[in-house]
Structures are given as structure tokens and as C-alpha cells.
Motif scaffolding. Structure first.
Motif, PDB file in Angstrom:
ATOM      1  N   UNK A  49      52.051 -30.842 -46.321  1.00  0.00           N
ATOM      2  CA  UNK A  49      52.416 -31.797 -45.274  1.00  0.00           C
ATOM      3  C   UNK A  49      53.062 -33.055 -45.821  1.00  0.00           C
ATOM      4  N   UNK A  50      52.457 -33.633 -46.840  1.00  0.00           N
ATOM      5  CA  UNK A  50      53.017 -34.854 -47.436  1.00  0.00           C
ATOM      6  C   UNK A  50      54.347 -34.537 -48.101  1.00  0.00           C
ATOM      7  N   UNK A  73      45.617 -27.878 -49.874  1.00  0.00           N
ATOM      8  CA  UNK A  73      46.933 -27.235 -49.894  1.00  0.00           C
ATOM      9  C   UNK A  73      47.789 -27.679 -48.705  1.00  0.00           C
ATOM     10  N   UNK A  74      47.180 -27.847 -47.538  1.00  0.00           N
ATOM     11  CA  UNK A  74      47.923 -28.340 -46.374  1.00  0.00           C
ATOM     12  C   UNK A  74      48.352 -29.795 -46.561  1.00  0.00           C
ATOM     13  N   UNK A  81      58.624 -33.950 -54.247  1.00  0.00           N
ATOM     14  CA  UNK A  81      57.845 -34.429 -53.097  1.00  0.00           C
ATOM     15  C   UNK A  81      56.518 -33.683 -52.992  1.00  0.00           C
ATOM     16  N   UNK A  82      56.547 -32.368 -53.242  1.00  0.00           N
ATOM     17  CA  UNK A  82      55.317 -31.590 -53.192  1.00  0.00           C
ATOM     18  C   UNK A  82      54.378 -31.956 -54.337  1.00  0.00           C
ATOM     19  N   UNK A  83      54.936 -32.314 -55.479  1.00  0.00           N
ATOM     20  CA  UNK A  83      54.103 -32.580 -56.643  1.00  0.00           C
ATOM     21  C   UNK A  83      53.454 -33.964 -56.603  1.00  0.00           C
ATOM     22  N   UNK A  84      53.884 -34.835 -55.705  1.00  0.00           N
ATOM     23  CA  UNK A  84      53.332 -36.187 -55.648  1.00  0.00           C
ATOM     24  C   UNK A  84      51.830 -36.177 -55.384  1.00  0.00           C
ATOM     25  N   UNK A  85      51.375 -35.391 -54.438  1.00  0.00           N
ATOM     26  CA  UNK A  85      49.943 -35.346 -54.101  1.00  0.00           C
ATOM     27  C   UNK A  85      49.133 -34.778 -55.268  1.00  0.00           C
ATOM     28  N   UNK A 142      59.997 -35.257 -48.105  1.00  0.00           N
ATOM     29  CA  UNK A 142      61.316 -34.647 -48.328  1.00  0.00           C
ATOM     30  C   UNK A 142      62.252 -34.942 -47.167  1.00  0.00           C
ATOM     31  N   UNK A 143      61.787 -34.714 -45.942  1.00  0.00           N
ATOM     32  CA  UNK A 143      62.660 -34.943 -44.791  1.00  0.00           C
ATOM     33  C   UNK A 143      62.908 -36.425 -44.538  1.00  0.00           C
TER      34      UNK A 143
END
Length: 155
Positions: free
Chosen positions: A59-60, A54-55, A90-94, A65-66
Motif C-alpha cells: 500500500x505505501x 505485506x499489505x 517505493x516498495x522497499x521504503x517500508x 509510486x503514484x
């Protein structure tokens, strides 16, 4: 040999991790013959793995995103709605990448370097396509499992 936790009881099985003797009650306490200490270690390890995953997603996703948002030309065209969509992507990439890891055949291990580059780019695109659909299910599954593991620790 007698049970490790109940010295007066005869052992009918051994813990699969540490090989301690287990009586009938202890051997049937969990789905597999395992002592309480080893089971607690497994639960703690699985919790750490889920929290680490989850981290990594957070984190990724935040870093990506930024990084995308810091581009001046890109930032000027970014509205609040598109920023939220970009944040989710961006969160869904991992999550998409990890999902594709499970279904990727092992034949790609023998590719030349150009094959690896093409494979990486295609997998990255695929992860970005699949990720938005996989992320909610992955988060639900991970949070549900963490709740289950907390209940197991309390037993």
C-alpha cells in the motif's frame, strides 16, 4: 489434574496461555508447553501480522509510486526502466524503515522536537538506502514463514 485433551492421562504441564493441563504427549507436541487451541490462535495471529505487513509494504509503495508519478514534470522524464526502479524503491521504503527500527537505539526517545524532525528525515533517507537490500530478504522470510505456518495449522 488430568490432561484437557486426554482425560485419562495425568497432566505433567500446563498450557502457558490458558493454563489447561497437558499430558506428556501434549506437552511435548510443540517446542513450548501449549495446547493445540492456543497454538492455533498464535499461528493465526502471526499469519495476520505477516499479511498485514505485506499489505502495508504494498500500500505505501503503490501510493508513494503514484504520488511521485503524478507530478507532470517528473512523469515526462520517467522511462519504463526508471519507472520499475522507482516502483521497487517505493516498495522497499517500508522494509528499510522496519529494519532500521530494530537497530535504532532508544536514546532518541528524549529528543526535542527539532531533534525528532532531523531524526525522521535521516531515518527516511536511511530507509530508502537500506530498503532495496532488505526487501528481498524480508519478502523471502515472510513468505517462507507463511508456508511454515500453513503446515503447522494442518498438523
Amino acid at each position: 489434574m488430568n490432561c484437557f485433551d486426554h482425560p485419562t492421562e495425568v497432566a505433567v504441564a500446563n498450557c502457558i496461555d490458558c493454563n489447561k493441563g497437558l499430558c506428556t504427549h501434549c506437552a511435548h507436541k510443540y517446542d513450548i508447553p501449549i495446547c493445540s487451541q492456543c497454538n492455533l490462535q498464535r499461528v493465526k495471529y502471526e499469519q495476520k501480522q505477516i499479511i498485514k505487513d505485506l499489505f502495508i509494504i504494498a500500500g505505501v509503495g503503490t501510493a508513494l509510486f503514484f504520488a511521485l508519478k503524478s507530478s507532470d514534470s517528473f512523469y515526462n522524464t520517467l522511462t519504463t526502466g526508471s519507472a520499475i526502479v522507482l516502483f521497487y524503491l517505493c516498495y522497499s521504503l517500508v522494509a528499510g524503515w522496519k529494519f532500521l527500527n530494530r537497530i535504532t537505539p532508544q536514546i532518541f526517545l528524549f529528543l526535542p522536537i527539532i531533534g525528532w524532525i532531523i531524526y525522521f528525515v535521516l531515518k527516511l533517507i536511511g530507509a530508502w538506502i537500506v530498503g532495496p537490500f532488505v526487501l528481498p530478504f524480508r519478502l523471502y522470510k515472510d513468505i517462507k514463514r507463511l508456508i511454515e505456518l500453513n503446515k503447522i495449522k494442518e498438523i
